[in-house]
Design a protein around this motif. Sequence first.
Motif, short mmCIF file in Angstrom:
data_model
loop_
_atom_site.label_atom_id
_atom_site.label_comp_id
_atom_site.label_asym_id
_atom_site.label_seq_id
_atom_site.Cartn_x
_atom_site.Cartn_y
_atom_site.Cartn_z
N GLN A 175 0.84 -1.19 0.00
CA GLN A 175 0.00 0.00 0.00
C GLN A 175 0.88 1.25 0.00
OE1 GLN A 175 -2.94 -0.03 -0.65
NE2 GLN A 175 -4.07 -1.70 0.29
N PRO A 176 0.51 2.30 -0.70
CA PRO A 176 -0.70 2.48 -1.52
C PRO A 176 -0.41 2.28 -3.00
CG PRO A 176 0.28 4.60 -1.07
CD PRO A 176 1.21 3.58 -0.48
N GLY A 177 0.26 1.19 -3.38
CA GLY A 177 0.58 0.91 -4.77
C GLY A 177 2.06 0.92 -5.07
N TRP A 178 2.91 0.87 -4.02
CA TRP A 178 4.35 0.81 -4.23
C TRP A 178 4.78 -0.63 -4.44
CZ3 TRP A 178 6.80 5.35 -4.76
CH2 TRP A 178 6.26 6.47 -4.18
N TRP A 179 5.74 -0.83 -5.33
CA TRP A 179 6.34 -2.16 -5.46
C TRP A 179 7.13 -2.48 -4.20
CZ3 TRP A 179 5.00 -5.58 -9.00
CH2 TRP A 179 4.46 -5.14 -10.21
N SER A 180 7.09 -3.73 -3.77
CA SER A 180 7.80 -4.16 -2.58
C SER A 180 9.31 -4.02 -2.78
CB SER A 180 7.46 -5.62 -2.26
OG SER A 180 8.38 -6.17 -1.35
N PRO A 181 10.02 -3.32 -1.86
CA PRO A 181 11.48 -3.26 -1.97
C PRO A 181 12.12 -4.64 -1.94
CG PRO A 181 10.67 -1.65 -0.39
CD PRO A 181 9.51 -2.53 -0.74
N ARG A 182 11.48 -5.58 -1.26
CA ARG A 182 11.99 -6.95 -1.23
C ARG A 182 11.99 -7.55 -2.63
NH1 ARG A 182 15.02 -10.74 1.45
NH2 ARG A 182 14.16 -12.83 1.17
N TRP A 183 10.91 -7.32 -3.38
CA TRP A 183 10.84 -7.80 -4.75
C TRP A 183 11.88 -7.11 -5.63
CZ3 TRP A 183 7.36 -10.57 -8.19
CH2 TRP A 183 6.55 -11.50 -7.52
#
Length: 224
Positions: free
Chosen positions: A51-59
Amino acid sequence: MATRIDDCGYWQVVWLDPRAVRPVCVDGPACTVVGWEALRAAYPDTPPVEQPGWWSPRWEAAAAVALAHLLALSGGKRVAVPDGPVAEAFRKALDTLLPAGPSARNLVLAGPGLSGVTAEIALVPRHPQSGEVWPCGAGAVVPLAADVWMYMAFNDDRRLTLAAAGMPDIVRRDDPPPRLPWRPFRPDVGVFLHTLARLPAAREPWLRAIYDHVEDRRYSLPCF
């Protein structure tokens, strides 16, 4: 007794001060290592969008590491990527960094819970406890963080559409609605360059040229 690094875009790590700590023997293993088949139950996968539409830093970090290994195994030739989350994570970067032409090698997902496949390159999980890479019979393997791999392998990411009233109970519902990103996926360029520079294949001229290309244009390339 230790220093912890916890910053955006970097792996979390704790460095122990050897002057303040010492190893202690224990009876039996320090912790039980979860088997491959029980991995899904013991470790949750990581959704790609927060949320709110950010790509996961882990990914972004995990994909960057895998992309560096994938490029090194490509031999500088086109790689065919399966549709779905694997394509979303890697296809644009591979199409940008590798020369145009017919695909010379194929990338597939392989690992616990998936049917056995034979391919030139397999995208496999790295065990979160032992660091072991899933063994398979592919010509080459690209390790990926297990939580990201599990989402790619088992999550049904199809976009659902509205249906008329009176749907049967067996129909999959879309409540709450899925999280959608506000921009295309991009691997973390810093993690990518850091990983690529430390691979033995980076000494080869064609891969060094890719490294220099990304380093010089890290803020203008569409895939980063």
